[in-house]
Design an enzyme around this catalytic site. Structure first.
Site, PDB file in Angstrom:
ATOM      1  N   ASP A 228       2.987  -4.671   8.046  1.00 53.78           N
ATOM      2  CA  ASP A 228       1.772  -3.879   7.872  1.00 53.78           C
ATOM      3  C   ASP A 228       0.588  -4.835   8.018  1.00 53.78           C
ATOM      4  O   ASP A 228       0.281  -5.615   7.113  1.00 53.78           O
ATOM      5  CB  ASP A 228       1.804  -3.217   6.487  1.00 53.78           C
ATOM      6  CG  ASP A 228       0.503  -2.492   6.163  1.00 53.78           C
ATOM      7  OD1 ASP A 228      -0.452  -2.569   6.965  1.00 53.78           O
ATOM      8  OD2 ASP A 228       0.440  -1.862   5.081  1.00 53.78           O
TER       9      ASP A 228
ATOM     10  N   CYS B  85      -4.703   2.571  -3.589  1.00 51.48           N
ATOM     11  CA  CYS B  85      -3.441   3.036  -2.989  1.00 51.48           C
ATOM     12  C   CYS B  85      -2.322   2.026  -3.211  1.00 51.48           C
ATOM     13  O   CYS B  85      -1.485   1.809  -2.313  1.00 51.48           O
ATOM     14  CB  CYS B  85      -3.591   3.327  -1.495  1.00 51.48           C
ATOM     15  SG  CYS B  85      -4.740   4.642  -1.150  1.00 51.48           S
TER      16      CYS B  85
ATOM     17  N   LYS C  80     -10.778  -0.718  10.289  1.00 56.26           N
ATOM     18  CA  LYS C  80     -10.939  -1.908   9.437  1.00 56.26           C
ATOM     19  C   LYS C  80     -11.311  -3.133  10.271  1.00 56.26           C
ATOM     20  O   LYS C  80     -11.470  -4.221   9.742  1.00 56.26           O
ATOM     21  CB  LYS C  80      -9.649  -2.177   8.660  1.00 56.26           C
ATOM     22  CG  LYS C  80      -9.296  -1.072   7.647  1.00 56.26           C
ATOM     23  CD  LYS C  80      -8.060  -1.457   6.878  1.00 56.26           C
ATOM     24  CE  LYS C  80      -7.403  -0.295   6.173  1.00 56.26           C
ATOM     25  NZ  LYS C  80      -8.148   0.203   5.024  1.00 56.26           N
TER      26      LYS C  80
ATOM     27  N   HIS D 289       0.879  -1.176   0.000  1.00 62.61           N
ATOM     28  CA  HIS D 289       0.000   0.000   0.000  1.00 62.61           C
ATOM     29  C   HIS D 289       0.917   1.227   0.000  1.00 62.61           C
ATOM     30  O   HIS D 289       2.029   1.173   0.527  1.00 62.61           O
ATOM     31  CB  HIS D 289      -0.824  -0.054   1.289  1.00 62.61           C
ATOM     32  CG  HIS D 289      -1.887   0.990   1.422  1.00 62.61           C
ATOM     33  ND1 HIS D 289      -1.619   2.281   1.791  1.00 62.61           N
ATOM     34  CD2 HIS D 289      -3.230   0.924   1.251  1.00 62.61           C
ATOM     35  CE1 HIS D 289      -2.752   2.972   1.848  1.00 62.61           C
ATOM     36  NE2 HIS D 289      -3.745   2.166   1.523  1.00 62.61           N
TER      37      HIS D 289
ATOM     38  N   GLN E 122      -4.570  -5.298   6.890  1.00 63.02           N
ATOM     39  CA  GLN E 122      -5.577  -6.229   6.356  1.00 63.02           C
ATOM     40  C   GLN E 122      -5.506  -7.604   7.011  1.00 63.02           C
ATOM     41  O   GLN E 122      -6.294  -8.490   6.651  1.00 63.02           O
ATOM     42  CB  GLN E 122      -5.401  -6.383   4.830  1.00 63.02           C
ATOM     43  CG  GLN E 122      -5.555  -5.108   4.036  1.00 63.02           C
ATOM     44  CD  GLN E 122      -6.988  -4.561   4.038  1.00 63.02           C
ATOM     45  OE1 GLN E 122      -7.942  -5.234   4.432  1.00 63.02           O
ATOM     46  NE2 GLN E 122      -7.146  -3.329   3.588  1.00 63.02           N
TER      47      GLN E 122
END
Ligand code: PLP
Length: 417
Positions: A209, A374, A235, A132, A212
């Site tokens: 990261d 993104c 999220k 991202h 997600q």
């Protein structure tokens, strides 16, 4: 695969839906909402909305500073949320949980606090081509200032990391290997354990990261042995405006502050200041109090459902969606097969721009995402300027995927005319 198999893993998925007031919504055109834009932001259960409402109605006050009942109650709830988050990701201590505004700020915090103290000419930072922009741009900005080299792990045609050249990319020059756990476009789940082991072999630090992954699967920072993990509350059923940076204690202790101001200091003199202990050293100013409390309630909610069940439900939905989408003529799915991905599918439909797909789906009440999500370098890799993306969460059902497929077929009919 039996594509008409019912989705049943998340027992009481219907009951879960009842917890989310927005899912009862009927859109202005009379269609019920089919929300498949969860990778961008998830919906919020009643428990989260109520926790934030309760804070504002009953004990709204600033934290850490006041010696009065409301401030003490607010501080207790704020710090309880931090402890819940620590427990959720198996962090050894709540002191290793820094509240940020989200994954983006978490990565920027590491870049500016850790990066400025540890990177310089001759050093390398390794990221991947599936990142991202939040895990690309901060490093590019810092590279300009510090003169280190930024390198990228390439991608295979199948949408996984191409690790065949990892030995030449990850060397003793690499000071940090920063990569996404679950891709927000390809759905690919990266092999964190293997990548951490490779980084350790050359003495590199690891940033994951988890934007997600943390919302969708059990994540154990100690088992994975990552140095830094970032994720975003919005999220994972929580509010916007708050996220988390987890880091190893010794790294947090050694890192200089990212921003200065109140609360992050122990003592301020005209001649200089002394920093507060971690994590407060990285939380200047009044924090997002209601949001932290809301995130704590989201963590409680997900814990009660069970992250293993959330993951299993995602898997069933994505398998069903993958099979059904494969039936649609001219539809190209980006990324690996259904067994190797998280609960989202980005795709293109021959002859129809993703924005048009999204607009036509909206008429059917189906909310998806269209654009580059993104992740422009990723789209460049697969020679597509943009894609449409359907992303699932614990409250989605097979029948909603059927609505999506019907709407995609309608979109094709509109464009064939
Ligand atoms: N990383 C990934 C993989 C994402 O999907 C996102 C958001 O879409 C981010 C980082 C940035 O998250 P936020 O906008 O909450 O800071």
């Amino acid at each position: 695969m039996n594509v008409s198999a019912p989705i049943s893993t998340l027992d009481g998925a219907e009951a879960v839906r009842q917890d989310f007031p927005i899912l009862q919504r009927v859109l202005p055109n009379g269609r019920p909402l089919v929300y498949l834009d969860n990778a961008a932001s998830s919906q919020k259960p009643e428990a989260v909305i109520r926790a934030m409402d309760d804070y504002y109605r009953r004990y709204n006050a600033n934290v850490h500073r006041g010696v009065h009942t409301l401030s003490e109650e607010a501080t207790a709830a704020f710090e309880a949320a931090r402890a819940k988050v620590a427990h959720f990701i198996h962090a050894p201590s709540a002191r290793q949980i820094v509240f940020t505004r989200g994954s983006t700020e978490g990565i920027n915090l590491v870049a500016y606090a850790w990066g400025r103290a540890n990177l310089g000419p001759g050093d390398e930072v390794l990221i991947t081509q599936m990142e991202h922009h939040a895990n690309i741009v901060p490093w590019q900005i810092l590279q300009e200032q510090l003169g280190f080299t930024l390198r990228y792990v390439p991608l295979t045609d199948q949408g996984t990391l191409d690790l065949s050249q990892l030995d030449t990319l990850l060397t003793e020059r690499t000071k940090l290997f920063s990569f996404v756990h679950a891709s927000n476009v390809l759905g690919t789940i990266n092999p964190v354990t293997e990548l951490v082991a490779a980084a350790r072999a050359v003495g590199a630090r690891v940033l994951v990261d988890g934007a997600q992954s943390v919302p969708h699967m059990p994540v154990d920072v100690q088992a994975l042995d990552v140095d830094f993990l970032v994720f975003s509350s919005h999220k994972m059923c929580g509010p916007t405006g708050i996220g988390v940076l987890y880091a190893k204690r010794e790294l947090l202790e050694a890192m200089p502050p990212f921003m200065g101001g109140g609360e992050m200091i122990r003592e301020v003199k005209l001649t200089g200041s002394k920093w507060n202990s971690v994590p407060y050293k990285f939380e200047p100013g009044t924090p997002a109090i209601a949001e932290a409390i809301g995130l704590g309630a989201a963590v409680d909610y997900l814990t009660e459902v069970g992250m293993e069940r959330v993951l299993a439900h995602d898997r069933e939905l994505v398998q069903y969606a993958y099979a059904r989408m494969s039936e649609v003529e001219g539809l190209r799915i980006l990324g690996p097969g259904p067994d190797a991905r998280g609960g989202l599918i980005a795709f293109t439909l021959e002859g129809i721009h993703p924005h048009d797909i999204s607009a036509i789906l909206d008429r059917a009440g189906v909310a998806i995402r269209a654009g580059h999500h993104c992740a422009q370098p990723l789209h460049d890799r697969y020679s597509v300027p943009a894609s449409a993306r359907a992303s699932f969460y614990l409250y989605n059902s097979a029948s909603e995927i059927d609505v999506l497929i019907d709407a995609l077929q309608d979109a094709q009919n509109v464009f064939m005319l």
